[in-house]
Design an enzyme around this catalytic site. Structure first.
Site, mmCIF file in Angstrom:
data_model
loop_
_atom_site.group_PDB
_atom_site.id
_atom_site.type_symbol
_atom_site.label_atom_id
_atom_site.label_comp_id
_atom_site.label_asym_id
_atom_site.label_seq_id
_atom_site.Cartn_x
_atom_site.Cartn_y
_atom_site.Cartn_z
ATOM 1 C CG HIS B 37 -1.821 -1.108 1.411
ATOM 2 N ND1 HIS B 37 -1.672 -2.038 2.408
ATOM 3 C CD2 HIS B 37 -2.920 -1.479 0.700
ATOM 4 C CE1 HIS B 37 -2.655 -2.936 2.329
ATOM 5 N NE2 HIS B 37 -3.421 -2.621 1.292
ATOM 6 C CD GLN B 61 -13.673 -5.829 -1.948
ATOM 7 O OE1 GLN B 61 -14.030 -4.683 -2.220
ATOM 8 N NE2 GLN B 61 -12.415 -6.205 -2.058
ATOM 9 C CB SER B 186 -4.111 -7.034 4.795
ATOM 10 O OG SER B 186 -3.849 -5.802 4.150
#
Lengths: 283, 283
Positions: B37, B61, B186
């Site tokens: 990120h 999602q 993540s």
């Protein structure tokens, strides 16, 4: 009035207008303009400083057996009328400019696209939502003006705008009618003289329905029956649908005071399919 | 760095930046930031003057049996990292701000949403396309930055932008990896120490595949088999898919010079599903 065919030309013209501090109004149409469209220009001129009109017969919203090919087109006449009425920018792209490659992306508004014209014209409102969103991205207007003759279209587009946070305000505008009540439509030119005479039954039956609701009728099946019976009196009329739904959610009305109710009809005269509707607020 | 939770606050801040003549860069994320990120922030700072980052774990999602609830979240840490790396505006809405009512509108990108993660996660890319378009409408960036670890996501979003004329330029950014090759994610925090050790097999098998293609292998079935065999050597690895497709169209490669080929894998370690890929241009 500037007339452009390319997306980058629209963007450049709108950018310039915005830099001059102007609010942008947008009137999307399929052309073959009539007083209904022109009333949208009037409203746009009242509310904004720079009025963009698009003329594009969108193949995506026509079914395979519909009238895409014979849909009436007369760009020269449209240009004249738009210029005269005060449009600042006319965007008239050809199909290859809007769809340079097969489009893979579809915008679908569930529930609101299903009843009424959505049932008679599968995929129609996906085509409408998708092209309207494309046009919004091209023009980036502050306000966009839609006629309420296509009340379901207004409902679908408004919901899409809300759901997707599109930075535009939708302004629904009243139906414009001929002297005898027939709602203005580009498709009215298809009608034979006799069909044209009988077509006033749409307005007449909706007037009856409005009156019936105003005087207390809340039996929606009886209301639909009444409208159907009136339309059926015209020998050339072939009913596609007659429906009564809460607006703008397009679910069965609860019949409570303050509720908006849409009485909507679609009727064929020969090869011509006409729609009309009345919106009433329950007391 | 300004931190806001409301859409109107984002709009006001971006409007102000734009009035100051700044180009707007946008980095959409689901938070729990890592160097992947942060590299997007770096790129955004190089190319634009005002960097907006969003942090939103988008329920739309995630499938019903996926990790929405346990997806890692740490907004305080994210804020610190974003501020330090030079984000100007951090948008961290809660679910009710993004979905104040049940959303009826879906954006679907046909074909590109079907293979790879689209097959394993039905509806996933509709949720991605829809929320990304919402965020684009909220932020209205000039450039948006996406990591290529989700190569299919980049393909889907890029096609949506092109099809719908969204006024934004998508900037795909390279995958960032740990020292041993594991792609930053993540979800890596879910891994047990032993799973973490074995997870390097994704990178190793992709490196093998790149090398095999570089030295002339054009038998895609053999290539997939080779990758599968390498991954299967790790006892904790459960293959979801191994695929080889032309990029960005995600169709079977033709094997012609200049063609971009995506070698993509998804592998489960216990409850954790990892993805990784390599993009090679055929000589």
């Amino acid at each position: 009035m500037k007339v452009v065919k390319r997306i980058d030309e629209v963007r450049a013209a709108v950018r310039q207008a915005r830099q001059e501090g102007k609010r942008i109004g947008f009137v999307p149409t399929m052309g073959y303009l009539h007083e209904g469209h022109l009333s949208l220009i009037d409203r746009a001129r009242e509310m904004t400083d720079y009025v963009v009109m698009s003329i594009f017969v969108n193949p995506l919203q026509f079914g395979p057996n519909e009238d895409y090919d014979r849909y009436p087109r007369d760009l020269e006449r449209d240009e004249r009328m738009a210029r005269q009425r005060g449009v600042d920018l006319l965007f008239a792209p050809d199909v290859a400019e809007m769809y340079p490659e097969p489009i893979k992306t579809t915008v679908h508004v569930a529930d609101l696209s299903a009843p009424l014209c959505g049932a008679s014209r599968p995929g129609h409102f996906d085509g409408v939502a998708t092209v309207v969103l494309k046009l919004f991205h091209i023009v980036q207007p502050d306000y966009a003006f839609f006629g309420l003759k296509d009340a379901q279209q207004v409902a679908v587009v408004s919901r899409m705008v809300r759901d997707l946070n599109v930075p535009v305000t939708i302004v629904p505008c009243p139906i414009v009618r001929e002297a005898d009540g027939l709602a203005m439509s580009s498709r009215n030119v298809y009608l034979s003289p006799e069909e044209r005479r009988q077509a006033t039954v749409l307005y007449e039956s909706l007037q009856w329905a409005k009156e019936a609701v105003a005087t207390g009728l809340r039996d929606w099946e009886a209301l639909k029956r009444g409208v159907r019976e009136r339309i059926a009196q015209k020998p050339l009329a072939e009913i596609d649908y007659v429906d009564v739904l809460a607006y703008p959610d397009l679910v069965p009305p609860r019949g409570v005071p303050g509720e908006q109710v849409l009485i909507a009809v679609a009727v064929r005269f020969g090869r011509t399919r006409l729609i009309d509707n009345a919106l009433v607020t329950l007391e």
